[in-house]
Enzyme design. Structure first.
Site, PDB file in Angstrom:
ATOM      1  N   ASP A  52       0.845  -1.201   0.000  1.00 14.48           N
ATOM      2  CA  ASP A  52       0.000   0.000   0.000  1.00 14.48           C
ATOM      3  C   ASP A  52       0.879   1.251   0.000  1.00 14.48           C
ATOM      4  OD1 ASP A  52       0.891  -0.190   2.584  1.00 14.48           O
ATOM      5  OD2 ASP A  52      -1.074   0.041   3.527  1.00 14.48           O
ATOM      6  N   SER A  53       2.213   1.043  -0.013  1.00 12.60           N
ATOM      7  CA  SER A  53       3.131   2.167  -0.260  1.00 12.60           C
ATOM      8  C   SER A  53       2.894   2.723  -1.664  1.00 12.60           C
ATOM      9  CB  SER A  53       4.595   1.720  -0.094  1.00 12.60           C
ATOM     10  OG  SER A  53       4.847   0.537  -0.827  1.00 12.60           O
ATOM     11  N   ASP A  91      -1.162  -6.015  -0.344  1.00  8.66           N
ATOM     12  CA  ASP A  91      -1.525  -5.377   0.922  1.00  8.66           C
ATOM     13  C   ASP A  91      -3.013  -5.094   0.994  1.00  8.66           C
ATOM     14  OD1 ASP A  91       0.433  -4.999   2.843  1.00  8.66           O
ATOM     15  OD2 ASP A  91       1.246  -3.197   1.885  1.00  8.66           O
ATOM     16  N   LYS A 121      -1.519  -9.286   2.761  1.00 10.61           N
ATOM     17  CA  LYS A 121      -0.782  -8.856   3.958  1.00 10.61           C
ATOM     18  C   LYS A 121      -1.631  -7.832   4.690  1.00 10.61           C
ATOM     19  CE  LYS A 121       3.079  -6.042   3.845  1.00 10.61           C
ATOM     20  NZ  LYS A 121       2.639  -4.844   4.598  1.00 10.61           N
ATOM     21  N   GLU A 123      -1.695  -5.321   8.552  1.00 11.55           N
ATOM     22  CA  GLU A 123      -0.878  -4.792   9.639  1.00 11.55           C
ATOM     23  C   GLU A 123      -1.547  -5.008  10.993  1.00 11.55           C
ATOM     24  OE1 GLU A 123      -0.035  -0.655   8.853  1.00 11.55           O
ATOM     25  OE2 GLU A 123       0.894  -1.095   6.918  1.00 11.55           O
ATOM     26  N   GLU A 190       8.969  -4.209  10.584  1.00 14.28           N
ATOM     27  CA  GLU A 190       9.459  -2.941  10.022  1.00 14.28           C
ATOM     28  C   GLU A 190      10.031  -2.044  11.101  1.00 14.28           C
ATOM     29  OE1 GLU A 190       6.768  -1.054   7.276  1.00 14.28           O
ATOM     30  OE2 GLU A 190       7.957   0.795   7.210  1.00 14.28           O
TER      31      GLU A 190
HETATM   32  O1  KIV Z   1       3.596  -1.158   1.635  1.00 17.88           O
HETATM   33  C1  KIV Z   1       4.767  -1.523   1.680  1.00 17.88           C
HETATM   34  O2  KIV Z   1       5.590  -1.229   0.798  1.00 17.88           O
HETATM   35  C2  KIV Z   1       5.178  -2.326   2.826  1.00 17.88           C
HETATM   36  C3  KIV Z   1       6.639  -2.603   2.977  1.00 17.88           C
HETATM   37  C4  KIV Z   1       7.340  -1.401   3.477  1.00 17.88           C
HETATM   38  C5  KIV Z   1       6.899  -3.779   3.837  1.00 17.88           C
HETATM   39  O3  KIV Z   1       4.376  -2.718   3.605  1.00 17.88           O
END
Ligand code: KIV
Length: 272
Positions: A52-53, A91, A121, A123, A190
């Site tokens: 989600d980055s 994510d 994934k 969090e 992280e």
């Molecule tokens: O969204 C992302 O890029 C991440 C990584 C930093 C692990 O969750």
């Protein structure tokens, strides 16, 4: 020949588990689009994270919170279409799994159906364990994410190193155990102290992938645009830049502009 062509067998969650048992490190990178995912997969990266980055990197938002489920599905499907070997993890965006495990399952099912990714994934630890269990009960592999969890930035108030104090470190260890017991196939840690990350990697049997968490873990992940030097603004200590693509692209675009202005592009061979 690329590294991957020599061993094109698809990476599965089982393969990652075997890699941990053998002590073979796992290489993971982000990708959000077809073209770069193809390069990353061909290079032989084990796991591609459609992070989600993308909210920061692709859309220019300050945080990861604004990206939507539809947008993550768009990025996820683009990546999956490019990939032959890497395991693809998507994510779950902010607001699609916290506090309502039924909604979490619906969101995860949409991701799996509409992207054809291999896993999701999310969090958090204890706070989201019901959602994790429900998603896993539908047969969807889940990767956990502890430590600095960017979707909680407004609670943390800072992107600084997490779990430096005993209380937070103990909660992180407990959360890692909970996620393992629930059935997560891997865990991202992280921006936490290297010694703590190493301790977690030893305590759990599932692979632990670090970002800013030292080398005593089972693998590493970086954001592709950061490690390629496309993004110049983000410079945490843990980031190693393998290239300066910003400068390379700037130069190439500059040359193109000069050629167009001087009527040096297109030349006789570049026209019909
Ligand atoms: O969204 C992302 O890029 C991440 C990584 C930093 C692990 O969750």
């Amino acid at each position: 020949m690329s590294i991957a062509q020599g061993r094109a067998k698809k990476v599965t969650t089982h393969v990652l588990s075997e890699m941990k048992m053998r002590g073979e490190k796992i290489a993971m990178l982000t990708a959000y689009d077809f073209s770069l995912a193809k390069i990353v997969d061909t290079a032989g990266v084990d796991v591609i994270l459609v992070g989600d980055s993308a909210s920061n990197v692709m859309a220019g938002w300050e945080t990861t919170l604004p990206i939507t489920l539809d947008q993550m599905i768009y990025h996820g499907a683009s990546v999956v279409r490019a990939v032959q070997r890497s395991l693809v993890v998507v994510d779950m965006p902010f607001g699609t799994y916290q506090g309502n495990s039924k909604e979490a399952l619906t969101s995860a099912i949409r991701i799996m159906k509409e992207t054809a990714a291999d896993a999701v994934k999310l969090e958090g630890g204890r706070e989201v364990i019901e959602s994790v269990q429900r998603i896993l009960s539908a047969g969807i592999p889940v990767m956990g994410h502890l430590g600095l969890t960017p979707q909680s930035i407004h609670k943390f108030g800072t992107y600084t190193v997490r779990a430096k104090q005993d209380e937070e470190a103990l909660k992180l260890i407990e959360d890692a155990r909970l996620l393992e017991q629930a059935g997560c196939f891997a865990l991202v840690l992280e921006k936490i102290p290297a010694a703590l990350a190493g301790k977690v990697a030893k305590e759990v049997r599932i692979p632990v992938i670090g970002i800013g968490a030292g080398h005593e873990v089972d693998g590493q992940v970086l954001v592709l645009h950061d490690m390629l030097g496309i993004n110049q603004e983000f410079s945490p200590r843990f980031l190693r830049r393998y290239h300066n693509l910003f400068a390379e692209i700037l130069g190439a675009v500059g040359n193109y502009i000069t050629d167009v202005k001087n009527v040096e592009f297109p030349n006789d061979r570049e026209q019909y």
